[in-house]
Design a protein around this motif. Structure first.
Motif, PDB file in Angstrom:
ATOM      1  N   PHE A  88      12.243  -1.725   5.790  1.00  0.00           N
ATOM      2  CA  PHE A  88      12.663  -0.581   4.983  1.00  0.00           C
ATOM      3  C   PHE A  88      13.309   0.514   5.826  1.00  0.00           C
ATOM      4  CE2 PHE A  88       9.651  -2.977   2.556  1.00  0.00           C
ATOM      5  CZ  PHE A  88      10.278  -3.071   1.333  1.00  0.00           C
ATOM      6  N   GLU A  89      14.163   0.043   6.740  1.00  0.00           N
ATOM      7  CA  GLU A  89      14.998   0.959   7.496  1.00  0.00           C
ATOM      8  C   GLU A  89      16.233   1.298   6.662  1.00  0.00           C
ATOM      9  OE1 GLU A  89      13.842  -0.672  11.947  1.00  0.00           O
ATOM     10  OE2 GLU A  89      15.511  -1.575  10.877  1.00  0.00           O
ATOM     11  N   LEU A 117       6.084  -3.408   1.660  1.00  0.00           N
ATOM     12  CA  LEU A 117       6.741  -2.703   0.560  1.00  0.00           C
ATOM     13  C   LEU A 117       5.881  -1.533   0.079  1.00  0.00           C
ATOM     14  CD1 LEU A 117       8.422  -4.511  -2.448  1.00  0.00           C
ATOM     15  CD2 LEU A 117       6.929  -2.567  -2.833  1.00  0.00           C
ATOM     16  N   LEU A 118       4.597  -1.803  -0.111  1.00  0.00           N
ATOM     17  CA  LEU A 118       3.708  -0.760  -0.642  1.00  0.00           C
ATOM     18  C   LEU A 118       3.447   0.339   0.382  1.00  0.00           C
ATOM     19  CD1 LEU A 118       1.151  -3.016  -2.556  1.00  0.00           C
ATOM     20  CD2 LEU A 118       3.021  -1.668  -3.529  1.00  0.00           C
ATOM     21  N   GLU A 119       3.511  -0.038   1.653  1.00  0.00           N
ATOM     22  CA  GLU A 119       3.287   0.958   2.712  1.00  0.00           C
ATOM     23  C   GLU A 119       4.500   1.848   2.912  1.00  0.00           C
ATOM     24  OE1 GLU A 119       2.668   1.007   7.546  1.00  0.00           O
ATOM     25  OE2 GLU A 119       1.937  -0.725   6.416  1.00  0.00           O
ATOM     26  N   ARG A 120       5.694   1.271   2.800  1.00  0.00           N
ATOM     27  CA  ARG A 120       6.916   2.009   3.160  1.00  0.00           C
ATOM     28  C   ARG A 120       7.592   2.711   1.981  1.00  0.00           C
ATOM     29  NH1 ARG A 120       8.629  -0.023   8.264  1.00  0.00           N
ATOM     30  NH2 ARG A 120       6.717  -0.711   9.282  1.00  0.00           N
ATOM     31  N   LEU A 121       7.361   2.221   0.754  1.00  0.00           N
ATOM     32  CA  LEU A 121       7.989   2.836  -0.421  1.00  0.00           C
ATOM     33  C   LEU A 121       6.969   3.677  -1.175  1.00  0.00           C
ATOM     34  CD1 LEU A 121      10.156  -0.085  -1.888  1.00  0.00           C
ATOM     35  CD2 LEU A 121      10.808   1.686  -0.259  1.00  0.00           C
ATOM     36  N   PRO A 122       7.446   4.704  -1.895  1.00  0.00           N
ATOM     37  CA  PRO A 122       6.520   5.573  -2.636  1.00  0.00           C
ATOM     38  C   PRO A 122       6.090   4.958  -3.975  1.00  0.00           C
ATOM     39  CG  PRO A 122       8.764   6.360  -2.913  1.00  0.00           C
ATOM     40  CD  PRO A 122       8.839   5.196  -1.955  1.00  0.00           C
ATOM     41  N   VAL A 123       5.718   3.684  -3.948  1.00  0.00           N
ATOM     42  CA  VAL A 123       5.357   2.959  -5.171  1.00  0.00           C
ATOM     43  C   VAL A 123       3.943   3.339  -5.592  1.00  0.00           C
ATOM     44  CG1 VAL A 123       4.935   0.649  -6.113  1.00  0.00           C
ATOM     45  CG2 VAL A 123       6.891   1.042  -4.629  1.00  0.00           C
ATOM     46  N   ARG A 151       4.115 -16.233  -5.740  1.00  0.00           N
ATOM     47  CA  ARG A 151       3.628 -15.765  -4.433  1.00  0.00           C
ATOM     48  C   ARG A 151       3.438 -14.250  -4.401  1.00  0.00           C
ATOM     49  NH1 ARG A 151       7.022 -16.244  -0.144  1.00  0.00           N
ATOM     50  NH2 ARG A 151       8.842 -16.013  -1.492  1.00  0.00           N
ATOM     51  N   HIS A 152       4.454 -13.519  -4.821  1.00  0.00           N
ATOM     52  CA  HIS A 152       4.362 -12.056  -4.787  1.00  0.00           C
ATOM     53  C   HIS A 152       3.450 -11.537  -5.903  1.00  0.00           C
ATOM     54  CE1 HIS A 152       8.219 -12.836  -2.615  1.00  0.00           C
ATOM     55  NE2 HIS A 152       7.706 -11.940  -1.804  1.00  0.00           N
ATOM     56  N   SER A 153       3.412 -12.233  -7.016  1.00  0.00           N
ATOM     57  CA  SER A 153       2.511 -11.845  -8.111  1.00  0.00           C
ATOM     58  C   SER A 153       1.062 -11.861  -7.630  1.00  0.00           C
ATOM     59  CB  SER A 153       2.659 -12.807  -9.298  1.00  0.00           C
ATOM     60  OG  SER A 153       3.950 -12.762  -9.852  1.00  0.00           O
ATOM     61  N   ARG A 154       0.694 -12.920  -6.909  1.00  0.00           N
ATOM     62  CA  ARG A 154      -0.678 -13.015  -6.401  1.00  0.00           C
ATOM     63  C   ARG A 154      -0.974 -11.918  -5.384  1.00  0.00           C
ATOM     64  NH1 ARG A 154       0.796 -18.384  -6.976  1.00  0.00           N
ATOM     65  NH2 ARG A 154       1.438 -18.660  -4.806  1.00  0.00           N
ATOM     66  N   ALA A 155       0.010 -11.615  -4.535  1.00  0.00           N
ATOM     67  CA  ALA A 155      -0.189 -10.555  -3.544  1.00  0.00           C
ATOM     68  C   ALA A 155      -0.403  -9.201  -4.215  1.00  0.00           C
ATOM     69  CB  ALA A 155       1.014 -10.498  -2.601  1.00  0.00           C
ATOM     70  N   LEU A 156       0.280  -8.962  -5.315  1.00  0.00           N
ATOM     71  CA  LEU A 156       0.103  -7.713  -6.063  1.00  0.00           C
ATOM     72  C   LEU A 156      -1.229  -7.694  -6.803  1.00  0.00           C
ATOM     73  CD1 LEU A 156       3.777  -7.511  -7.325  1.00  0.00           C
ATOM     74  CD2 LEU A 156       2.648  -5.696  -6.007  1.00  0.00           C
TER      75      LEU A 156
END
Length: 245
Positions: free
Chosen positions: A227-228, A33-39, A54-59
């Motif tokens: 993210f196609e 997500l972070l690689e493909r989107l302009p976040v 799970r995603h909270s820890r990854a962030l």
């Protein structure tokens, strides 16, 4: 008052049914997500419907200041037990009633955690809450299903065994929602525990309209975790990225 389906379903058995969704999968999804989107690569993130975190820890692992919000006390307790990050905290709220105003740089809503409510207004309120929680120019990412794909690829019935338990899942579409009944038995002779799940099937046009009405612009839609571009008949997901105007 009777329990809503999501109050009953997101407890200990939920963790067993979805135990294949682990930290490794979440870390890969966030990295992509972070690689493909302009976040933004820094800032304060609201993980709305964070589940067990799970995603909270990854962030948090990537340096963001993260607040994970969920309604399930069981999943939040699990999230707290696994939290080793000083830049990560959790809070219990219903996503229709969150207190945040103009304080986050990013809001993420992942793993089909949208469309839980039977009325359009309640679901639209959730998107308005995301907008209200964001600063101006803040970003939202909503990872949602693609209704056309769901209708074409629905598996009406499946069974699996997890840790000696039999899990039976039945799926159907009714009242513009995809619904699932989950039956769990500890052994074949035991009485089953029953849960339901349901997610409203909003078209891309309807989702886009709700985002625009909530004050979002620069709306982009992607069709999968690579993210196609979104293709109505082929894409398994609708992943929305938008910016608060």
């Amino acid at each position: 008052m009777a329990e809503e389906w999501f109050e009953r379903s997101f407890r200990e058995d939920y963790i067993l049914v979805y135990q294949h969704r682990d930290d490794s999968a979440a870390d890969s999804e966030i990295a992509n997500l972070l690689e493909r989107l302009p976040v933004k690569d820094t800032g304060r993130v609201l993980d709305l419907c964070c589940g067990s975190g799970r995603h909270s820890r990854a962030l948090a692992r990537r340096g963001y200041e993260v607040v994970g919000v969920d309604l399930s006390p069981v999943l939040l307790q699990l999230a707290e037990e696994q939290n080793t990050y000083p830049n990560l905290s959790f809070a219990r709220y219903d996503m229709r009633h969150i207190p945040y105003r103009d304080e986050f740089d990013i809001v993420v809503n992942l793993f089909t955690s949208f469309g839980y409510f039977s009325s359009d207004e309640e679901n639209a309120q959730v998107i308005r809450n995301m907008a209200q929680a964001l600063k101006v120019d803040g970003e939202v990412v909503i990872d949602y299903l693609n209704p056309a794909y769901v209708k074409q690829h629905l598996v009406p019935h499946s069974t699996k065994e997890v840790n000696g338990m039999l899990i039976e899942e039945k799926r159907w579409i009714e009242d513009e929602a995809v619904k699932k009944r989950i039956l769990i038995r500890d052994d074949p002779a035991a009485q089953s525990r029953e849960y339901t799940e349901q997610v409203r099937l909003f078209s891309m046009e309807k989702m886009t309209a709700m985002l625009e009405l909530a004050g979002f612009g620069h709306i982009q839609v992607y069709g999968n975790y690579q993210f196609e571009p979104y293709r109505a008949s082929q894409s398994p997901r609708m992943i929305f990225y938008a910016i608060k105007r």
